[in-house]
Design a protein around this motif. Sequence first.
Motif, PDB file in Angstrom:
ATOM      1  N   GLY A  98      20.972 -29.143 -19.336  1.00  6.66           N
ATOM      2  CA  GLY A  98      21.923 -28.426 -18.480  1.00  6.66           C
ATOM      3  C   GLY A  98      22.543 -29.388 -17.494  1.00  6.66           C
ATOM      4  N   ILE A  99      23.857 -29.323 -17.374  1.00  3.74           N
ATOM      5  CA  ILE A  99      24.566 -30.118 -16.381  1.00  3.74           C
ATOM      6  C   ILE A  99      25.126 -29.136 -15.363  1.00  3.74           C
ATOM      7  CG2 ILE A  99      26.480 -31.692 -15.946  1.00  3.74           C
ATOM      8  CD1 ILE A  99      26.112 -32.675 -18.848  1.00  3.74           C
ATOM      9  N   LEU A 100      24.788 -29.369 -14.100  1.00  4.58           N
ATOM     10  CA  LEU A 100      25.201 -28.478 -13.025  1.00  4.58           C
ATOM     11  C   LEU A 100      26.192 -29.198 -12.113  1.00  4.58           C
ATOM     12  CD1 LEU A 100      21.612 -27.311 -12.029  1.00  4.58           C
ATOM     13  CD2 LEU A 100      23.185 -26.152 -13.563  1.00  4.58           C
ATOM     14  N   ARG A 101      27.233 -28.483 -11.718  1.00  3.54           N
ATOM     15  CA  ARG A 101      28.186 -29.042 -10.759  1.00  3.54           C
ATOM     16  C   ARG A 101      28.373 -28.036  -9.636  1.00  3.54           C
ATOM     17  NH1 ARG A 101      34.083 -29.448 -10.327  1.00  3.54           N
ATOM     18  NH2 ARG A 101      34.274 -28.307 -12.249  1.00  3.54           N
ATOM     19  N   ASP A 102      28.085 -28.464  -8.423  1.00  2.20           N
ATOM     20  CA  ASP A 102      28.234 -27.623  -7.235  1.00  2.20           C
ATOM     21  C   ASP A 102      29.722 -27.338  -7.022  1.00  2.20           C
ATOM     22  OD1 ASP A 102      28.355 -26.485  -4.696  1.00  2.20           O
ATOM     23  OD2 ASP A 102      26.849 -27.832  -3.848  1.00  2.20           O
ATOM     24  N   MET A 103      30.086 -26.075  -6.968  1.00  2.22           N
ATOM     25  CA  MET A 103      31.483 -25.661  -6.810  1.00  2.22           C
ATOM     26  C   MET A 103      31.784 -25.158  -5.398  1.00  2.22           C
ATOM     27  SD  MET A 103      32.875 -26.000  -9.886  1.00  2.22           S
ATOM     28  CE  MET A 103      34.260 -24.910  -9.884  1.00  2.22           C
ATOM     29  N   SER A 104      30.894 -25.440  -4.436  1.00  2.00           N
ATOM     30  CA  SER A 104      31.055 -24.925  -3.072  1.00  2.00           C
ATOM     31  C   SER A 104      32.373 -25.347  -2.444  1.00  2.00           C
ATOM     32  CB  SER A 104      29.902 -25.384  -2.183  1.00  2.00           C
ATOM     33  OG  SER A 104      28.679 -24.888  -2.665  1.00  2.00           O
ATOM     34  N   VAL A 105      32.723 -26.621  -2.565  1.00  2.00           N
ATOM     35  CA  VAL A 105      33.954 -27.112  -1.945  1.00  2.00           C
ATOM     36  C   VAL A 105      35.172 -26.426  -2.558  1.00  2.00           C
ATOM     37  CG1 VAL A 105      35.410 -29.151  -1.611  1.00  2.00           C
ATOM     38  CG2 VAL A 105      32.943 -29.324  -1.316  1.00  2.00           C
ATOM     39  N   GLU A 106      35.199 -26.293  -3.883  1.00  2.00           N
ATOM     40  CA  GLU A 106      36.317 -25.636  -4.555  1.00  2.00           C
ATOM     41  C   GLU A 106      36.428 -24.173  -4.136  1.00  2.00           C
ATOM     42  OE1 GLU A 106      34.127 -27.608  -6.015  1.00  2.00           O
ATOM     43  OE2 GLU A 106      35.114 -28.960  -7.427  1.00  2.00           O
ATOM     44  N   GLU A 107      35.277 -23.489  -4.030  1.00  2.00           N
ATOM     45  CA  GLU A 107      35.292 -22.081  -3.637  1.00  2.00           C
ATOM     46  C   GLU A 107      35.783 -21.921  -2.198  1.00  2.00           C
ATOM     47  OE1 GLU A 107      31.837 -19.037  -2.907  1.00  2.00           O
ATOM     48  OE2 GLU A 107      32.344 -19.063  -5.053  1.00  2.00           O
ATOM     49  N   GLU A 132      39.059 -19.860  -1.072  1.00  2.00           N
ATOM     50  CA  GLU A 132      38.976 -18.811  -0.057  1.00  2.00           C
ATOM     51  C   GLU A 132      39.925 -19.093   1.107  1.00  2.00           C
ATOM     52  OE1 GLU A 132      34.868 -18.384   1.071  1.00  2.00           O
ATOM     53  OE2 GLU A 132      34.311 -17.627  -0.909  1.00  2.00           O
ATOM     54  N   ARG A 133      40.044 -20.352   1.509  1.00  2.00           N
ATOM     55  CA  ARG A 133      40.943 -20.724   2.598  1.00  2.00           C
ATOM     56  C   ARG A 133      42.395 -20.436   2.198  1.00  2.00           C
ATOM     57  NH1 ARG A 133      38.383 -24.611   4.536  1.00  2.00           N
ATOM     58  NH2 ARG A 133      38.789 -26.162   2.936  1.00  2.00           N
ATOM     59  N   MET A 134      42.774 -20.831   0.983  1.00  2.00           N
ATOM     60  CA  MET A 134      44.136 -20.588   0.510  1.00  2.00           C
ATOM     61  C   MET A 134      44.418 -19.090   0.393  1.00  2.00           C
ATOM     62  SD  MET A 134      45.680 -23.430   0.297  1.00  2.00           S
ATOM     63  CE  MET A 134      47.120 -22.935  -0.580  1.00  2.00           C
ATOM     64  N   THR A 135      43.457 -18.353  -0.145  1.00  2.00           N
ATOM     65  CA  THR A 135      43.618 -16.907  -0.287  1.00  2.00           C
ATOM     66  C   THR A 135      43.782 -16.248   1.073  1.00  2.00           C
ATOM     67  OG1 THR A 135      42.364 -16.893  -2.351  1.00  2.00           O
ATOM     68  CG2 THR A 135      42.542 -14.801  -1.176  1.00  2.00           C
ATOM     69  N   SER A 136      42.958 -16.642   2.044  1.00  2.00           N
ATOM     70  CA  SER A 136      43.059 -16.031   3.370  1.00  2.00           C
ATOM     71  C   SER A 136      44.394 -16.360   4.024  1.00  2.00           C
ATOM     72  CB  SER A 136      41.893 -16.462   4.261  1.00  2.00           C
ATOM     73  OG  SER A 136      42.011 -17.810   4.638  1.00  2.00           O
ATOM     74  N   PRO A 145      27.980 -21.370  -5.498  1.00  2.00           N
ATOM     75  CA  PRO A 145      28.620 -21.353  -6.819  1.00  2.00           C
ATOM     76  C   PRO A 145      28.393 -22.678  -7.536  1.00  2.00           C
ATOM     77  CG  PRO A 145      30.248 -21.784  -5.128  1.00  2.00           C
ATOM     78  CD  PRO A 145      28.948 -21.523  -4.410  1.00  2.00           C
ATOM     79  N   LEU A 146      28.132 -22.584  -8.818  1.00  2.00           N
ATOM     80  CA  LEU A 146      28.027 -23.806  -9.611  1.00  2.00           C
ATOM     81  C   LEU A 146      28.565 -23.573 -10.996  1.00  2.00           C
ATOM     82  CD1 LEU A 146      25.367 -23.731 -11.732  1.00  2.00           C
ATOM     83  CD2 LEU A 146      24.167 -23.918  -9.586  1.00  2.00           C
ATOM     84  N   PHE A 147      28.897 -24.666 -11.642  1.00  2.00           N
ATOM     85  CA  PHE A 147      29.389 -24.635 -13.015  1.00  2.00           C
ATOM     86  C   PHE A 147      28.292 -25.219 -13.883  1.00  2.00           C
ATOM     87  CE2 PHE A 147      31.937 -25.857 -16.695  1.00  2.00           C
ATOM     88  CZ  PHE A 147      32.719 -24.719 -16.840  1.00  2.00           C
ATOM     89  N   LEU A 148      27.843 -24.461 -14.864  1.00  2.00           N
ATOM     90  CA  LEU A 148      26.732 -24.840 -15.726  1.00  2.00           C
ATOM     91  C   LEU A 148      27.230 -25.070 -17.145  1.00  2.00           C
ATOM     92  CD1 LEU A 148      23.673 -25.023 -16.496  1.00  2.00           C
ATOM     93  CD2 LEU A 148      23.739 -22.526 -16.736  1.00  2.00           C
TER      94      LEU A 148
END
Length: 180
Positions: free
Chosen positions: A44-53, A57-61, A26-29
């Motif tokens: 284009g500015i890209l920000r990796d959203m892996s940690v946030e995702e 997911e951890r909180m949801t689970s 996942p990334l934010f563009l």
Amino acid sequence: LATGTTKVMGTGRKVRGRRSDGSTFPLFLTLSEGKIQDEVIFTGILRDMSVEEEERERMTSMIRSAVDPIVQINSKGIIQLVNPACCRIFMYKEGELVGKNVSILVPHPHAHKHDMYIQRYLETGVKKLLGKGRKMLGRKRDGKMFAIFLTLSEAKIGNDVFFTGILRDLNAIHFCSTHY
């Protein structure tokens, strides 16, 4: 470019990126448009959203796998989130609760006063139940009452206030203590 209408310029959006190994993330563009002399350029500015995702997911689970019912409401008393344990114990489907007033789970006379309790807290800041636990009755979909222990906490996200209730079915605890 042909129409001159910008749909994504100056705004951001979540998209999926592809790594050289073919995996996606996942990334934010955010895109912007500029001009250098007569040439139109795009940045284009890209920000990796892996940690946030992963965190989401951890909180949801954690919420979804909790054995005790969890209910989150907004400052108007509207249910924002319930976990499967809440649905099972109160005998509702998730879609029947989310978007409804939490008073649907509370017996009379407290049901029609619940919004007033929230409003009073928001106006005065006096905590009567927040941060504490309390025995009370819950109301199932079929109207049957059952004993619960409710702990309530508050979370402020931006300008919004949310209340999270974690409930324990006291009838189930009593059953277990007398049968095991």
